[in-house]
Scaffold this motif. Structure first.
Motif, PDB file in Angstrom:
ATOM      1  N   ALA A 143     -11.206  11.446  26.046  1.00 44.18           N
ATOM      2  CA  ALA A 143     -12.785  11.262  26.407  1.00 44.18           C
ATOM      3  C   ALA A 143     -13.135  10.269  25.085  1.00 44.18           C
ATOM      4  O   ALA A 143     -12.444   9.975  24.105  1.00 44.18           O
ATOM      5  CB  ALA A 143     -13.553  12.460  26.433  1.00 44.18           C
ATOM      6  N   THR A 144     -14.488   9.984  24.968  1.00 42.44           N
ATOM      7  CA  THR A 144     -14.986   9.211  24.086  1.00 42.44           C
ATOM      8  C   THR A 144     -15.046   9.351  22.506  1.00 42.44           C
ATOM      9  O   THR A 144     -14.504   8.679  21.555  1.00 42.44           O
ATOM     10  CB  THR A 144     -16.791   9.247  24.237  1.00 42.44           C
ATOM     11  OG1 THR A 144     -16.873   9.298  25.743  1.00 42.44           O
ATOM     12  CG2 THR A 144     -17.380   7.772  23.638  1.00 42.44           C
ATOM     13  N   GLY A 145     -15.113  10.841  22.204  1.00 42.69           N
ATOM     14  CA  GLY A 145     -14.950  11.183  20.903  1.00 42.69           C
ATOM     15  C   GLY A 145     -13.693  11.030  20.460  1.00 42.69           C
ATOM     16  O   GLY A 145     -13.308  10.641  19.328  1.00 42.69           O
ATOM     17  N   GLN A 172     -25.835  13.860  17.864  1.00 43.80           N
ATOM     18  CA  GLN A 172     -24.936  14.430  18.767  1.00 43.80           C
ATOM     19  C   GLN A 172     -23.635  14.778  17.964  1.00 43.80           C
ATOM     20  O   GLN A 172     -23.049  13.859  17.285  1.00 43.80           O
ATOM     21  CB  GLN A 172     -24.727  13.178  19.981  1.00 43.80           C
ATOM     22  CG  GLN A 172     -24.127  13.698  21.040  1.00 43.80           C
ATOM     23  CD  GLN A 172     -24.169  12.971  22.123  1.00 43.80           C
ATOM     24  OE1 GLN A 172     -24.898  11.814  22.276  1.00 43.80           O
ATOM     25  NE2 GLN A 172     -23.677  13.312  23.403  1.00 43.80           N
ATOM     26  N   THR A 174     -20.688  15.233  18.610  1.00 46.57           N
ATOM     27  CA  THR A 174     -19.191  14.596  18.643  1.00 46.57           C
ATOM     28  C   THR A 174     -19.346  13.184  18.000  1.00 46.57           C
ATOM     29  O   THR A 174     -18.289  13.004  17.106  1.00 46.57           O
ATOM     30  CB  THR A 174     -18.958  14.030  20.336  1.00 46.57           C
ATOM     31  OG1 THR A 174     -19.398  15.041  20.884  1.00 46.57           O
ATOM     32  CG2 THR A 174     -17.679  13.477  20.477  1.00 46.57           C
ATOM     33  N   CYS A 175     -20.422  12.628  17.653  1.00 48.66           N
ATOM     34  CA  CYS A 175     -20.604  11.231  16.948  1.00 48.66           C
ATOM     35  C   CYS A 175     -20.225  11.659  15.485  1.00 48.66           C
ATOM     36  O   CYS A 175     -19.697  10.665  14.846  1.00 48.66           O
ATOM     37  CB  CYS A 175     -22.015  10.745  16.843  1.00 48.66           C
ATOM     38  SG  CYS A 175     -22.392  10.558  18.624  1.00 48.66           S
ATOM     39  N   THR A 223     -24.062   3.186  16.818  1.00 47.12           N
ATOM     40  CA  THR A 223     -24.367   3.983  17.958  1.00 47.12           C
ATOM     41  C   THR A 223     -25.387   3.056  19.073  1.00 47.12           C
ATOM     42  O   THR A 223     -26.520   2.776  18.541  1.00 47.12           O
ATOM     43  CB  THR A 223     -24.897   5.148  17.987  1.00 47.12           C
ATOM     44  OG1 THR A 223     -23.720   5.758  17.158  1.00 47.12           O
ATOM     45  CG2 THR A 223     -24.558   5.841  19.445  1.00 47.12           C
ATOM     46  N   SER A 225     -25.844   3.859  22.655  1.00 42.03           N
ATOM     47  CA  SER A 225     -26.473   4.640  23.638  1.00 42.03           C
ATOM     48  C   SER A 225     -26.692   5.940  22.931  1.00 42.03           C
ATOM     49  O   SER A 225     -25.793   6.612  22.531  1.00 42.03           O
ATOM     50  CB  SER A 225     -25.536   4.649  24.721  1.00 42.03           C
ATOM     51  OG  SER A 225     -24.266   5.379  24.567  1.00 42.03           O
ATOM     52  N   ASN A 252     -20.038   2.807  18.966  1.00 41.62           N
ATOM     53  CA  ASN A 252     -19.811   3.906  19.854  1.00 41.62           C
ATOM     54  C   ASN A 252     -21.059   3.488  21.099  1.00 41.62           C
ATOM     55  O   ASN A 252     -22.024   3.675  20.813  1.00 41.62           O
ATOM     56  CB  ASN A 252     -20.214   5.349  19.347  1.00 41.62           C
ATOM     57  CG  ASN A 252     -20.337   6.212  20.078  1.00 41.62           C
ATOM     58  OD1 ASN A 252     -20.417   6.137  21.311  1.00 41.62           O
ATOM     59  ND2 ASN A 252     -20.852   7.424  19.707  1.00 41.62           N
ATOM     60  N   ALA A 254     -21.135   4.966  24.181  1.00 38.13           N
ATOM     61  CA  ALA A 254     -20.684   5.988  25.059  1.00 38.13           C
ATOM     62  C   ALA A 254     -21.117   5.595  26.465  1.00 38.13           C
ATOM     63  O   ALA A 254     -20.283   5.550  27.502  1.00 38.13           O
ATOM     64  CB  ALA A 254     -21.211   7.375  24.790  1.00 38.13           C
ATOM     65  N   TYR A 255     -22.630   5.328  26.715  1.00 39.40           N
ATOM     66  CA  TYR A 255     -22.902   4.984  28.199  1.00 39.40           C
ATOM     67  C   TYR A 255     -23.619   4.030  28.131  1.00 39.40           C
ATOM     68  O   TYR A 255     -24.549   3.907  29.295  1.00 39.40           O
ATOM     69  CB  TYR A 255     -23.648   6.381  28.668  1.00 39.40           C
ATOM     70  CG  TYR A 255     -24.863   6.898  27.835  1.00 39.40           C
ATOM     71  CD1 TYR A 255     -26.001   6.630  28.042  1.00 39.40           C
ATOM     72  CD2 TYR A 255     -24.507   7.756  26.793  1.00 39.40           C
ATOM     73  CE1 TYR A 255     -26.962   7.097  27.245  1.00 39.40           C
ATOM     74  CE2 TYR A 255     -25.476   8.143  26.134  1.00 39.40           C
ATOM     75  CZ  TYR A 255     -26.801   8.021  26.336  1.00 39.40           C
ATOM     76  OH  TYR A 255     -27.954   8.418  25.671  1.00 39.40           O
ATOM     77  N   LYS A 284     -19.267   8.582  32.135  1.00 40.50           N
ATOM     78  CA  LYS A 284     -20.824   8.382  32.056  1.00 40.50           C
ATOM     79  C   LYS A 284     -21.310   7.052  32.659  1.00 40.50           C
ATOM     80  O   LYS A 284     -22.202   6.617  32.862  1.00 40.50           O
ATOM     81  CB  LYS A 284     -21.273   8.350  30.350  1.00 40.50           C
ATOM     82  CG  LYS A 284     -21.285   9.744  29.984  1.00 40.50           C
ATOM     83  CD  LYS A 284     -21.745   9.861  28.473  1.00 40.50           C
ATOM     84  CE  LYS A 284     -21.603  11.180  27.804  1.00 40.50           C
ATOM     85  NZ  LYS A 284     -21.580  10.932  26.520  1.00 40.50           N
TER      86      LYS A 284
HETATM   87  C1  LIG Z   1     -21.214  11.552  25.305  1.00 41.25           C
HETATM   88  C2  LIG Z   1     -21.331  11.043  23.962  1.00 41.25           C
HETATM   89  C3  LIG Z   1     -20.043  11.206  23.003  1.00 41.25           C
HETATM   90  C4  LIG Z   1     -18.896  12.270  23.415  1.00 41.25           C
HETATM   91  O1  LIG Z   1     -18.444  11.741  24.556  1.00 41.25           O
HETATM   92  P1  LIG Z   1     -17.026  12.574  24.895  1.00 41.25           P
HETATM   93  O2  LIG Z   1     -16.533  11.805  26.208  1.00 41.25           O
HETATM   94  O3  LIG Z   1     -17.559  13.918  25.246  1.00 41.25           O
HETATM   95  O4  LIG Z   1     -16.072  12.526  23.696  1.00 41.25           O
HETATM   96  C5  LIG Z   1     -20.342  10.620  21.829  1.00 41.25           C
HETATM   97  N1  LIG Z   1     -21.278   9.835  21.561  1.00 41.25           N
HETATM   98  C6  LIG Z   1     -22.271   9.738  22.453  1.00 41.25           C
HETATM   99  C7  LIG Z   1     -23.294   8.678  21.729  1.00 41.25           C
HETATM  100  C8  LIG Z   1     -22.315  10.127  23.565  1.00 41.25           C
HETATM  101  O5  LIG Z   1     -23.308   9.861  24.424  1.00 41.25           O
END
Ligand SMILES: *Cc1c(COP(=O)(O)O)cnc(C)c1O
Length: 474
Positions: A143-145, A172, A174-175, A223, A225, A252, A254-255, A284
């Protein structure tokens, strides 16, 4: 059935009928041939029968499905259960070798082909979304992280002296955790409040680089999104700065692929400045189950993404790539464009609905003109009430209205050992309590109306309740 078999079939059934059937088969075969020769999204999405035919062909090219196979190795793609086998369309060899993720598997010509095609289809989908001049795309079954962590580890490989990741704050977890997981120290850069909107403090990034020294810096991690009222980072200005200072820049996103504005921002960033890698989520942006991400880079700078490919230890799951390739073949150019246009319209509709809602409630929608996906409405009138704004989130959740975040002022939180004030808002002292919602790809118009209705009724209920309870106490 190929042409030869069809002509043999003429001994059994009338030739004119067989010819008709043979033409029908040829149309599907031709779609596959066009895909293989152009390596682009089909203009019109494929029907499920063609996708199945294609995947069947692919799977039968892998050694685990060979008719006369005998295997005395420990990794022969054996699958005990039929449900599992079918869940994977008989593809069980995965992708990559111990060498690198995008390496060809000698025992799995089909899987190798599908892996390479997936990356081509993704690249085409990025172009359609507005991400131009993409040089290299890698679809990763993380996944993204975790994919950001992999990318940062690849930077460590290229620059072993680096210790810090310069990171404009985004609340967030994960970031931040993806930086810690890679063993780097985050250098948090506060956002600047401009009106209602939180924007990148490019000057502060410049100062942080000077203070820590270029050699000690792994990269700037921006970042694009994020939740309103934070705006996407000014990746063009950061890109220019990174080019000037000779510092790596990872985005990053992500979406953000689903937004034309963000995609064009990133294209400008790598045309005018430096971008080493961009990471986006597959679920996403492409409406597939969680499990994958894509990491990509502009034509002018592909070294880091090549490093990610090489660094990946061992083989990897094919599943996220399979989901993505099926989805992209199903959408085709027309389906993908339609989904993107629909989302852009949804954003306008959602913003208008939220504005009407805010008028009814005596609140207001925060002016966050640069965030093309997420929007926020103040809920200041709830902050004083007994149950308060915090209750709103759980109330919506219990009524199956998902996706909203309620942010109250003054929340202190520690994430990975770093202390944050005003957590949730990406800012120490954001002057409002608010609720955020997003206009995301795959959403339906009806969902917006329904959501806003439930939101209104929840807020009214809370206000009614608190009015009652204050009546009783007075
Ligand atoms: C969703 C998201 C993540 C984490 O993504 P995962 O796919 O759960 O690892 C990290 N950064 C941003 C900005 C996100 O929207």
């Amino acid at each position: 059935m190929d042409e030869k078999n069809c002509s043999v079939a003429c001994n059994i059934v009338s030739k004119s009928y067989v010819d008709l059937g043979c033409q029908a088969l040829a149309r599907r075969t031709k779609l596959i041939k066009t895909l293989l020769s152009q390596q682009r999204l089909p203009l019109k999405g494929w029907d499920e029968a063609t996708i199945e035919l294609f995947l069947n062909n692919i799977a039968l090219m892998d050694s685990n499905n060979f008719l006369d196979k005998v295997g005395m190795g420990e990794r022969e793609g054996r699958v005990a259960n039929g449900l599992v086998l079918h869940r994977h369309f008989r593809l069980s060899h995965g992708i990559g070798r111990s060498g690198e993720l995008s390496a060809e598997q000698p025992k799995a010509a089909g899987s190798s082909l599908l892996m390479k095609l997936t990356n081509c289809l993704v690249r085409d989908s990025l172009r359609i979304a507005g991400l131009l001049d993409v040089g290299l795309v890698l679809t990763v079954p993380l996944a993204t992280g975790m994919t950001i962590t992999m990318t940062l580890l690849a930077i460590r490989n290229l620059n072993p002296k680096a210790r810090y990741v310069i990171w404009p704050r985004v609340d967030q977890k994960t970031c931040l955790k993806c930086i810690i997981a890679a063993g780097f120290q985050p250098e948090v850069i506060s956002m600047k409040l401009m009106g209602d909107q939180l924007v990148t403090d490019v000057e502060a990034i410049d100062k942080a680089v000077s203070r820590l020294g270029v050699d000690a810096i792994a990269c700037v991690l921006t970042t694009t999104s994020c939740f309103a009222p934070r705006a996407p980072d000014d990746v063009v200005a950061v890109g220019k700065l990174c080019r000037q200072l000779n510092v790596a820049h990872v985005i990053n996103n992500a979406y953000g692929i689903q937004s034309a504005a963000i995609s064009s921002l990133i294209t400008s960033a790598w045309r005018k400045g430096r971008v080493d890698a961009v990471i986006s989520s597959t679920d996403k942006n492409y409406m597939v189950p969680v499990g994958g991400a894509i990491v990509y880079a502009p034509q002018s700078r592909t070294e880091l993404v090549e490093q990610v490919d090489k660094l990946y230890p061992g083989r990897a799951s094919m599943s996220p790539l399979l989901d993505l390739s099926i989805t992209l073949l199903h959408l085709g150019v027309s389906g993908w464009e339609k989904a993107l246009v629909k989302r852009e319209n949804l954003y306008k509709i959602a913003l208008n609905s939220l504005k009407s809602c805010s008028n009814v409630l005596g609140e207001r929608v925060l002016a966050v003109s640069e965030n093309p996906i997420s929007m926020a409405m103040t809920v200041d009138s709830l902050s004083g009430s007994k149950k308060g704004a915090t209750f709103l989130g759980s109330m919506l959740f219990s009524r199956s209205a998902f996706g909203a975040r309620v942010i109250i002022q003054g929340k202190r939180q520690e994430v990975s050992g770093i202390h944050f004030d005003g957590y949730g808002a990406s800012y120490d002292e954001y002057p409002h309590a608010y609720i955020t919602v997003a206009a995301a790809i795959g959403m339906d118009n009806d969902e917006i109306d329904d959501f806003i209705q439930r939101l209104l009724s929840c807020i009214r209920e809370i206000k009614g309740d608190s009015a009652e309870s204050s009546d009783k106490t007075s």
